[in-house]
Enzyme design. Structure first.
Site, PDB file in Angstrom:
ATOM      1  N   GLY A 179      14.201   5.086 -24.356  1.00  0.00           N
ATOM      2  CA  GLY A 179      13.891   3.663 -24.475  1.00  0.00           C
ATOM      3  C   GLY A 179      15.142   2.836 -24.699  1.00  0.00           C
ATOM      4  CB  ALA A 180      18.620   3.682 -24.121  1.00  0.00           C
TER       5      ALA A 180
ATOM      6  CG  ASN B 260      14.623   3.363 -29.464  1.00  0.00           C
ATOM      7  OD1 ASN B 260      14.537   2.729 -30.505  1.00  0.00           O
ATOM      8  ND2 ASN B 260      14.474   2.787 -28.264  1.00  0.00           N
TER       9      ASN B 260
ATOM     10  CB  SER C  97       8.083   1.865 -38.827  1.00  0.00           C
ATOM     11  OG  SER C  97       7.735   0.664 -39.492  1.00  0.00           O
TER      12      SER C  97
ATOM     13  CE1 TYR D  46       4.994   1.402 -34.072  1.00  0.00           C
ATOM     14  CE2 TYR D  46       4.927   0.498 -36.292  1.00  0.00           C
ATOM     15  CZ  TYR D  46       5.648   0.979 -35.222  1.00  0.00           C
ATOM     16  OH  TYR D  46       7.009   1.061 -35.292  1.00  0.00           O
TER      17      TYR D  46
END
Length: 241
Positions: free
Chosen positions: A11-12, A88, A142, A164
């Protein structure tokens, strides 16, 4: 002269992932830019190269087994090993998720990316990581994954995100089990909270920049030998489980 270290960031192509890729590149890493969208991926590679980063693109959909297998083969051909893997890529499914009305298909989708995608990518990249003298794995978590904080009525943890938040708690648990499995190896694996960063992931809500959010993941991706493993960090230190 030491060999250039190799990092893969999933996810860069944007946001925190791009900032992590850029930060590792600034430290001298050759960076594999993992992303699904071809145009965005190549745009990110061009930007990184313009900034002086040795970067190359890796087509990668963490929910697709064949895509992940192909990505591992590409990294092997291009670099021969992997020194750092930063998982990520992730999705949120919106700001508020009432547990009493959850769409289970949405829950499955978030788990598929945020948890199973990490397991899929990590296991595919392990043969390459084992070729490194100091392999590091970082899973982007998170603070809302912290059951301690979520259960404390005196802590403001924001809206209820019943799809989430549990996926990140699940990811933290998986991270601990990997750490146990790697205990007799030189692989260090940790979870990192970037904080509330203003990106399109959050609808650009948040007080932190992508560069600030990238700081802890970069630190964990570049830990010295003997560093912590199986832990959960934010900028201020360890987050309680």
């Amino acid at each position: 002269m030491s060999e250039t270290k190799i990092a893969l960031v999933t996810g860069a192509n944007k946001g925190i992932g791009y900032a992590i890729a850029n930060g590792l590149g600034a430290l001298g890493y050759r960076v594999a830019v993992g992303a699904r969208d071809g145009a965005r991926r190549e745009d990110a590679v061009e930007k990184l190269r313009a900034a002086g980063v040795d970067a190359f693109g890796v087509p990668l959909d963490v929910t697709d087994g064949q895509s992940v297998t192909d990505a591992a083969e590409l990294v092997e051909r291009a670099a021969g090993r992997l020194d750092a893997l930063v998982n990520n890529a992730g999705i949120s499914a919106g700001w508020e998720q009432d547990p009493t009305t959850l769409d289970l298909d949405v829950v499955r989708t978030v788990v598929e990316t945020n948890v199973l995608g990490v397991v899929r990518v990590t296991n595919a990249m392990l043969p390459l990581l084992r070729r490194s003298t100091a392999p590091r794995i970082v899973n982007l978590s998170s603070s809302v994954a912290s059951l301690t904080r979520q259960a404390d009525p005196d802590i403001d943890v924001g809206p209820i995100m019943a799809a989430y938040s549990p996926t990140k708690s699940f990811l933290n648990a998986v991270t601990v089990h990997y750490a146990r499995q790697f205990a007799s190896t030189n692989i260090l694996i940790n979870a990192a909270c970037p904080g509330l960063v203003a990106t399109d992931f959050t609808g650009f809500f948040g007080s932190r920049t992508p560069e600030q959010g990238a700081a802890t993941p970069i630190r964990l991706a570049t830990l010295p030998d003997g560093g912590p493993t199986g832990s959960f960090f934010e900028d201020d230190g360890v987050i309680p489980w």
